[in-house]
Design an enzyme around this catalytic site. Structure first.
Site, short mmCIF file in Angstrom:
data_model
loop_
_atom_site.label_atom_id
_atom_site.label_comp_id
_atom_site.label_asym_id
_atom_site.label_seq_id
_atom_site.Cartn_x
_atom_site.Cartn_y
_atom_site.Cartn_z
N LYS A 142 5.17 4.86 5.49
CA LYS A 142 5.28 3.25 6.00
C LYS A 142 4.37 3.17 6.86
O LYS A 142 3.88 4.23 7.48
CB LYS A 142 6.69 3.10 6.30
CG LYS A 142 7.74 3.29 4.61
CD LYS A 142 6.93 2.16 4.07
CE LYS A 142 7.92 1.53 2.81
NZ LYS A 142 8.58 2.79 1.94
C1 LIG Z 1 10.00 2.62 0.62
C2 LIG Z 1 10.51 1.25 0.29
C3 LIG Z 1 12.04 1.31 0.09
C4 LIG Z 1 12.58 2.87 0.38
O1 LIG Z 1 12.03 4.02 1.33
P1 LIG Z 1 12.32 5.20 1.10
O2 LIG Z 1 12.60 5.80 3.01
O3 LIG Z 1 11.43 6.18 0.84
O4 LIG Z 1 13.81 5.88 0.31
C5 LIG Z 1 12.62 0.77 0.08
N1 LIG Z 1 12.76 -0.02 -0.16
C6 LIG Z 1 11.02 -1.10 0.02
C7 LIG Z 1 10.86 -2.38 -0.23
C8 LIG Z 1 9.83 -0.04 0.03
O5 LIG Z 1 8.87 0.02 0.84
#
Ligand SMILES: *Cc1c(COP(=O)(O)O)cnc(C)c1O
Length: 374
Positions: free
Chosen positions: A182
């Site tokens: 992210k």
């Molecule tokens: C990355 C992501 C998640 C989940 O995040 P985590 O921290 O890996 O649990 C949920 N929704 C979207 C759209 C994502 O890109």
């Protein structure tokens, strides 16, 4: 040429040193670094309460619990997302109800949303795919007219804004992810922006076994909680990243703009919406002209990899996964999401990339694709 991955975290030496300090301090789980990061995230989100958690998936699941959603309830979302978005609805015992994607934004089609509302609908779970915000005015207008909660899956849109207002600084419950891919990371981790101190208190209990500790050293448990607290090791990484987030996002916007300048427009690829004001450019995703190609997407990705360029797929439409097919979903149910999900490719985009990297990706993309077009 060195391999260029589709993304790579940028961790600076100060952050690495800060992690070392935590490790030497004798306190490595939830502690002062988590507290500091929660305070800084709250400031980043206009002073709203923010609580850390081990993943955005856990944040979303607990957000649904805080909104009182459970068996018998329906939650409206879009099938074009990471599978976590619908999994959390199933985890709390509720039913995900899909609304197709809008071909222009690739986010949930707000024009089709109201038709999916039933007497059982309790919440909307919108996703800002690739960091492009869902139209918050229309979204909250629909939610308020129908008395629905909103749990924003803003996993990808940290630092993005809607008409100048930062995502997370307004609205109902807002979840961000700090997964390694992210725009800001803590390795793994996430947070939830809440509406008030009562919700924040409940969230604190849900993330750590339902425990409340009192000043006299005693404790009580009055709700069933799980185990999803963040460590100070992760929070130290998050603190270093938050300082740089706006700079990271500014660089991502520049790189996205360069993609638009250098992308071969004669290939027949659909480019993402050219939003350089609101999106944080979590990803850059053209759609392949599969009907004109003599090879599959998988083979195209393999050929890019052979040229030392990493290409990802985010995401196939989730209602076509076995878990959802078994619930009765089938091909043709959400044609826009299926079309985008089958053609999308994620090209390299991360702040440490050079302008030359973008030009190289565009040149290679064009050469590999032109060789197989008919
Ligand atoms: C990355 C992501 C998640 C989940 O995040 P985590 O921290 O890996 O649990 C949920 N929704 C979207 C759209 C994502 O890109």
């Amino acid at each position: 040429m060195e391999f260029l991955p589709f993304t790579r975290p940028a961790i600076d030496e100060d952050t690495i040193a800060a992690v070392g300090e935590v490790l030497r301090s004798g306190w490595i789980t939830t502690g002062p670094r988590c507290q500091q990061l929660e305070a800084e995230l709250s400031a980043y989100c206009g002073g709203r309460p923010v609580r850390l958690v081990a993943s955005a998936t856990a944040a979303l699941e607990m957000a649904l619990q805080i909104a009182g959603i459970g068996p018998g309830d329906e939650v409206i979302t879009c099938p074009l997302s990471w599978i976590a978005t619908a999994n959390v609805v199933l985890k709390v015992g509720a039913t995900p109800v899909f609304v197709d994607a809008d071909p222009a934004t690739r986010n949930i089609d707000l024009a089709k949303l109201e038709a999916a509302i039933t007497p059982r609908t309790r919440a909307i779970l919108p996703v800002d795919l690739a960091g492009l915000p869902v139209d918050r005015e229309r979204l909250y207008d629909i939610a308020s007219r129908h008395g629905l909660r909103v749990v924003e899956d803003a996993a990808q849109s940290m630092g993005a804004n809607w008409r100048g207002e930062r995502i997370g600084s307004f609205g109902d419950l807002v979840s961000f992810s700090f997964h390694a891919n992210k725009n800001m990371t803590s390795g793994e981790g996430g947070c939830l922006v809440l509406n008030n101190a009562d919700e924040a208190r409940l969230f604190e209990k849900l993330r750590l076994q339902g425990v409340t500790r009192f000043a006299d050293g005693t404790m009580d448990v009055d709700v069933l909680g799980g185990k999803a607290n963040l460590t100070d090791i992760a929070a130290a990484i998050g603190l270093g990243q938050l300082k740089k987030l706006d700079g990271f996002n500014a660089r991502r916007r520049e790189l996205a703009q360069l993609y638009f300048e250098h992308f071969d427009r004669e290939l027949g690829c659909a480019l993402p919406p050219a939003d350089f004001e609101q999106s944080n450019w979590h990803m850059f995703q053209p759609l392949l002209p599969l009907e004109r190609m003599s090879i599959s997407r998988g083979e195209f990705i393999a050929r890019m990899k052979a040229e030392n360029i990493g290409v990802g797929v985010h995401y196939p439409a989730m209602h076509l996964f076995t878990l959802f097919r078994e619930k009765g979903y089938a091909e043709g149910d959400y044609p826009v999401a299926e079309d985008i999900g089958s053609r999308t490719v994620t090209l390299p985009l991360f702040p440490a990339m050079t302008d030359e990297d973008v030009i190289r990706v565009c040149r290679t993309f064009s050469a590999v694709l032109r060789a197989v077009l008919h």
